[in-house]
Design an enzyme around this catalytic site. Structure first.
Site, short mmCIF file in Angstrom:
data_model
loop_
_atom_site.label_atom_id
_atom_site.label_comp_id
_atom_site.label_asym_id
_atom_site.label_seq_id
_atom_site.Cartn_x
_atom_site.Cartn_y
_atom_site.Cartn_z
N LYS A 1 0.85 -1.19 0.00
CA LYS A 1 0.00 0.00 0.00
C LYS A 1 0.88 1.24 0.00
O LYS A 1 2.05 1.22 0.40
CB LYS A 1 -0.93 0.02 1.21
CG LYS A 1 -0.24 -0.01 2.59
CD LYS A 1 0.22 1.31 3.14
CE LYS A 1 0.79 1.20 4.54
NZ LYS A 1 1.51 2.42 4.99
N ASP B 1 -3.00 -1.47 10.21
CA ASP B 1 -3.17 -1.47 8.75
C ASP B 1 -3.88 -2.72 8.24
O ASP B 1 -4.33 -2.75 7.08
CB ASP B 1 -1.80 -1.37 8.05
CG ASP B 1 -1.17 0.00 8.18
OD1 ASP B 1 -1.88 0.95 8.59
OD2 ASP B 1 0.03 0.12 7.88
#
Length: 295
Positions: free
Chosen positions: A12, A142
């Protein structure tokens, strides 16, 4: 089904990252936008005849018992036991690890998320997407995003997620050759924790109106990381000559967005040999979500 192979755990990028406050328990309040990119670790899962969870690939610097992959698998195994009264079979987990540790790309969290998603399917555990996100949150802030599996505007400690549209981009990413411990950034006396909150429509409007490739906001963690780790500062400075460069997450990786692959290639060819650089493009959805939706 006794195995699931070639399961991607994509990286990401944080398109922006603002620290807006701090909770009484010490956790920082954030606003950020996560986007998935098509560079990934790859995991293979094979059921065992016993109940053991084993990582069968050596990962330098990460003992098996501390690995988020193993911890996530055991957490889900116990959740299945709690729900059904029966312990699901153990599993051998192999990983082709290409995402750097301490790079701000979410590699460890993505590996754990892929583990939860894959074993939920392999064990036929039946947890919903939200239940998997809730299960993974205590392991890493996350992890819910990777299970959410699409571009997201995030708040809270990163777990309050809403889908948001951003233009597809190519990214050049530089690995400066250092690992940045997240704790060293969030405990720094130089970290500002009072950035005024923004609203998601401000973020969306920026990309609707911007034609020059400028990113929204900033990364509040970057000023700390560049102070503590000079190679990060050097990478930001170099890449900034080619566009709006910034650090992702708590570092160390630095990225810049481009409208086309040829633009990214032109910059990639110029990266000094002291750094590792690569290109990636936006993923609209986590590959495992697409794969499982087709089954």
């Amino acid at each position: 089904m006794n195995s699931l192979t070639h399961c991607p755990a994509p990286a990401k990028l944080n398109l922006f990252l603002h620290v807006t406050g701090r909770r009484p328990d010490g956790y920082h309040l954030l606003q950020t936008a996560f986007v998935l990119i098509d560079r990934a670790d790859t995991l293979d899962f094979t059921l065992r005849d016993d109940e053991a969870i084993r990582r069968v690939t050596d990962v330098p610097g990460v003992p098996e018992e501390q690995d988020l992959i193993v911890r996530a698998a055991r957490l889900l195994q116990q959740e299945v036991l709690r729900r059904t009264g029966a312990l699901p079979p153990g599993v051998d987990i192999a990983i082709d690890k290409i995402l750097p540790m301490g790079g701000g790309l979410g590699g460890g969290s993505s590996d754990a998320a892929t583990t939860l998603m894959a074993l939920n399917r392999l064990w036929d555990a039946g947890l919903t997407q939200q239940e998997l996100m809730d299960l993974g949150l205590p392991l890493g802030a996350d992890i819910p995003f990777f299970i959410f599996g699409e571009t997201a505007f995030a708040e809270g400690v990163g777990e309050a997620l809403r889908p948001v549209a951003v233009p597809a981009r190519w990214y050049v990413v530089i690995e400066p050759g250092v690992q940045v411990p997240t704790a060293s950034i969030f405990t720094s006396e130089h970290l500002t924790r009072n950035t005024p909150p923004v609203i998601m429509s401000d973020f969306s409007r920026h990309y609707a109106d911007s034609q020059d490739g400028r990113q929204f906001g900033r990364n509040d963690l970057q000023q700390v990381a560049t102070r503590l780790f000079p190679p990060v500062a050097e990478a930001v400075e170099w890449l900034a000559a080619h566009g709006d460069a910034r650090m992702t997450g708590s570092g160390a990786c630095v990225f810049c967005a481009f409208h086309s692959e040829p633009e990214a290639d032109a910059v990639l060819q110029q990266i000094p040999s002291i750094w590792k650089g690569w290109k990636a493009r936006t993923l609209e959805k986590h590959p495992l979500l697409r794969r499982f939706a087709g089954n």
